[in-house]
Design a protein around this motif. Sequence first.
Motif, PDB file in Angstrom:
ATOM      1  N   LEU A  73       0.804  -1.225   0.000  1.00  0.00           N
ATOM      2  CA  LEU A  73       0.000   0.000   0.000  1.00  0.00           C
ATOM      3  C   LEU A  73       0.844   1.285   0.000  1.00  0.00           C
ATOM      4  CD1 LEU A  73      -2.965  -1.059   2.319  1.00  0.00           C
ATOM      5  CD2 LEU A  73      -3.076  -0.564  -0.135  1.00  0.00           C
ATOM      6  N   PRO A  74       1.952   1.365   0.755  1.00  0.00           N
ATOM      7  CA  PRO A  74       2.761   2.587   0.687  1.00  0.00           C
ATOM      8  C   PRO A  74       3.295   2.862  -0.727  1.00  0.00           C
ATOM      9  CG  PRO A  74       3.318   1.365   2.654  1.00  0.00           C
ATOM     10  CD  PRO A  74       2.417   0.477   1.833  1.00  0.00           C
ATOM     11  N   LYS A  75       3.596   1.810  -1.489  1.00  0.00           N
ATOM     12  CA  LYS A  75       4.055   1.995  -2.874  1.00  0.00           C
ATOM     13  C   LYS A  75       2.935   2.575  -3.725  1.00  0.00           C
ATOM     14  CE  LYS A  75       7.177  -1.969  -2.554  1.00  0.00           C
ATOM     15  NZ  LYS A  75       7.401  -3.353  -2.984  1.00  0.00           N
ATOM     16  N   MET A  76       1.719   2.081  -3.501  1.00  0.00           N
ATOM     17  CA  MET A  76       0.564   2.609  -4.241  1.00  0.00           C
ATOM     18  C   MET A  76       0.323   4.070  -3.872  1.00  0.00           C
ATOM     19  SD  MET A  76      -2.010  -0.637  -3.986  1.00  0.00           S
ATOM     20  CE  MET A  76      -3.214  -0.155  -5.193  1.00  0.00           C
ATOM     21  N   MET A  77       0.448   4.368  -2.578  1.00  0.00           N
ATOM     22  CA  MET A  77       0.236   5.739  -2.117  1.00  0.00           C
ATOM     23  C   MET A  77       1.254   6.682  -2.759  1.00  0.00           C
ATOM     24  SD  MET A  77      -0.039   7.157   1.791  1.00  0.00           S
ATOM     25  CE  MET A  77       1.709   7.208   2.149  1.00  0.00           C
TER      26      MET A  77
END
Length: 194
Positions: free
Chosen positions: A50-54
């Motif tokens: 999720l942090p990569k997507m964010m």
Amino acid sequence: MANAKTPAKTAKKKAAPSSGMGEGNTQLEKFFHDCLKDIYWAEKHLTKALPKMMKAATTDELKTAIETHIEQTVGQIGRLEQVFEIVGKKAQAKKCEAMEGLIKEGESIIEETEDGSMTRDVGIIMAAQKVEHYEIATYGGLVSLARTLGMDDAAELLEQTLEEEKQTDAGLTEIAENNINWEAEQEDETEEEE
């Protein structure tokens, strides 16, 4: 002979709900535990994906939604650990092939879309919603199994997570429909005109 085994199994299954907890050795209980390990792996890996997507998201609205979901996911992992404790098992993860595939698909979408584009945000939203739908299906099934097994405390914890996943999915739809889909469609027209 087969009929002699059937009543014993039936009696055992009926005894679990009234006792509040199964004996831990029926096929269904083993399956339930296996599913817990699977979603535990999935949630732990989402905290990395999720942090990569964010970071790849374009709009602040989408970044904020993903950031909120990261925080929820950490809480959901804690709830799963409580469920493991309730069922008397060590919190263990078992590789979730489905989530691994969904995460890889999300990574490909980021690689294949233009940085800073609304089209990338559309892709990220779709990838995130595929994850949400997988989680909704899994938690829905786990709630039902926990209730069948007489594990009402576990069912309540899993139900909380199920509701959060549904809310996240609805929020992503709202973000997409408010502007992002339309703005992405405009990007396509601009590129074709040039």
